[in-house]
Design an enzyme around this catalytic site. Structure first.
Site, PDB file in Angstrom:
ATOM      1  N   GLU A 167       0.770  -1.211   0.058  1.00 47.85           N
ATOM      2  CA  GLU A 167       0.117  -0.071   0.026  1.00 47.85           C
ATOM      3  C   GLU A 167       0.694   1.173   0.140  1.00 47.85           C
ATOM      4  OE1 GLU A 167      -2.945  -0.109   3.191  1.00 47.85           O
ATOM      5  OE2 GLU A 167      -3.933  -1.834   2.295  1.00 47.85           O
ATOM      6  N   GLU A 356      -5.293  -8.597   0.567  1.00 41.70           N
ATOM      7  CA  GLU A 356      -5.867  -8.387   1.890  1.00 41.70           C
ATOM      8  C   GLU A 356      -7.470  -8.199   1.530  1.00 41.70           C
ATOM      9  OE1 GLU A 356      -4.395  -5.084   4.218  1.00 41.70           O
ATOM     10  OE2 GLU A 356      -2.389  -5.839   3.851  1.00 41.70           O
TER      11      GLU A 356
END
Ligand code: FCB
Length: 447
Positions: A167, A356
């Site tokens: 991220e 995720e």
């Protein structure tokens, strides 16, 4: 088992964790301090003054945690490697003890038939590199590539899939634009240099990994992606949603897939001088897979003219169920996202892996168990949405639940519980929740 929850043979089932959120033992074996150690030590940064000093004590209990993974029947485990256990100051020779830990973890996983999938950077920069300028400083990208190369040399014979970053968008925005995560900088849109150096470091790391890994090894990145939705029908909120899309997918996805930033960036008045000739080509290394972390669409609103940042996150419409993070539960956001990526990027889109997805729910340990039907429903609905996208032609090769264990949820501390396994932080006792058993049965039913 409903017919929709059938996935193709060879589909990769897994769970994800990250080093800082579970390991503890922050002073063990010569580990160097990181930006999160520093951030947690500052008053008022973390809810309830929580720190990751112990977390899930995974550094010492990893065998027990691998046994939990084996019981789940996952094919792969995504974890992250704490850079400062290897290079305490982010440069120089690798520490034997740090290597030994990850080497033992990898061997333990392989012995259980679980494929290790390490992430090289999940936000825990060695503090010494932050002191030298951190991700605002171009040299940090070179340091990261060196670290990646060292890990490939050490574990490359046993690790088939590698992730460079987790991220880059969240790390840029929360850590460097808004300051709610480490290192706590409030650069606003000037944080673009951070984003660029993270992406550049990814490209350099992919090159370094490929130079040292066996040909069959796969390399990817895990990016947070979410549809941006205007909070209201007002034109300025539509513009804010468009801007968020540009700042998230435009900056953190397009150069990876297309080798250039969107032209529209130049119209925002952002300082783009961090981009040197050739950088965009370096960033656009071929990816074997593109990891997507999805939780919910982002509802967004324009801020008044003259505000330090031009947009802010808004509440989702009230009719949506909310998790303990306050995040709305909107499974169709996942199919919308994946089908949209396919539509926008076409053949440039590598195979996807959901690296995720999961939810913090109000879990209670009662009579020795945790009944978490809302987490089961969340996962089931998101897998259905994933199926919808796959039926629509999106190539998705795996799915990883966040997370194996309840853990240290960054600035939120220990209150939000994301695990399939409950952790009693006073005793470190692990209790598989109903969702653990549900996921185990789902995986077993695919065989
Ligand atoms: C993601 C992070 C992960 C975890 C989940 C809930 O943004 O990658 O570490 O905190 O959110």
């Amino acid at each position: 088992m409903s017919a929709v929850l059938r996935f193709p043979p060879g589909f990769l089932w897994g769970v994800s964790t990250s080093a800082y959120q579970i390991e503890g033992s922050l002073q063990a074996d010569g580990r160097g301090p990181t930006i999160w150690d520093r951030f947690c030590a500052e008053a008022g940064r973390i809810a309830h003054g929580d720190t990751a000093a112990v977390a899930c004590d995974h550094y010492r209990r990893y065998q027990q945690d691998v046994a939990l993974l084996a019981g789940l029947g996952v094919g792969a485990y995504r974890f992250s490697i704490a850079w400062s256990r290897l290079q305490p100051e982010g440069r120089g020779p690798f520490k034997r003890e740090g290597l030994a830990f990850y080497s033992r973890l990898v061997d333990e996983l392989l012995a259980q038939g679980i494929s290790p999938m390490p992430t090289l950077y999940h936000w825990d920069l060695p503090q010494a590199l932050q002191d030298a300028g951190g991700w605002q400083h171009r040299d940090t990208a070179a340091r990261f590539a060196e670290f990646a190369q060292g890990m490939a040399r050490q574990l490359g014979d046993r690790v088939p899939r590698w992730i460079t970053h987790n991220e880059t968008f969240e790390h840029t925005v929360l850590g460097h634009a808004l300051g709610t995560h480490a290192p706590g900088l409030t650069l606003g849109l000037d944080s673009f240099a951070v984003a660029h150096h993270l992406l550049l470091s990814h490209g350099l790391a992919v090159q370094a990994l490929r130079a040292h890994l066996p040909g069959a090894a796969q390399v990817g990145i895990a990016q947070s992606m979410a549809p941006a939705r205007p909070a209201t029908g007002r034109a300025e909120d539509h513009a804010a949603a468009h801007l968020l899309h540009l700042l998230q997918e435009g900056i953190h996805c397009e150069p990876l897939l297309r080798g250039r930033y969107p032209e529209e960036l130049a119209t925002l008045g952002i300082d783009l001088s961090a981009i040197h000739a050739g950088d965009e080509a370096t960033i656009a290394q071929r990816l074997d897979f593109f990891g997507i972390n999805y939780y919910n669409p982002t509802h967004v609103q324009a801020t008044p003219p003259g505000s330090p940042v031009p947009l802010r996150e808004a509440e989702a419409p009230a009719h949506h169920e909310r998790t303990e993070m306050g995040w709305p539960v909107i499974p169709q956001g996942l199919s919308e996202l994946l089908l949209g990526l396919k539509q926008r990027h076409g053949d440039a889109l590598p195979p996807l892996v959901i690296t995720e997805n999961g939810a913090a729910m109000p879990d209670a340990l009662e009579a020795g168990g945790v009944d978490d039907p809302r987490r089961v429903a969340y996962l089931e609905q998101h897998l259905q949405a994933l199926r919808t996208a796959m039926d629509g032609g999106v190539d998705v090769q795996g799915y990883f639940v966040w997370s194996l264990l309840d853990n240290f949820e960054w600035a939120e501390g220990y209150r939000p519980r994301f695990g399939l396994v409950h952790v009693d932080y006073a005793t470190q006792r692990r209790t598989p929740k109903r969702s653990y058993h549900w996921y185990r049965d789902l995986i077993a039913a695919q065989a």
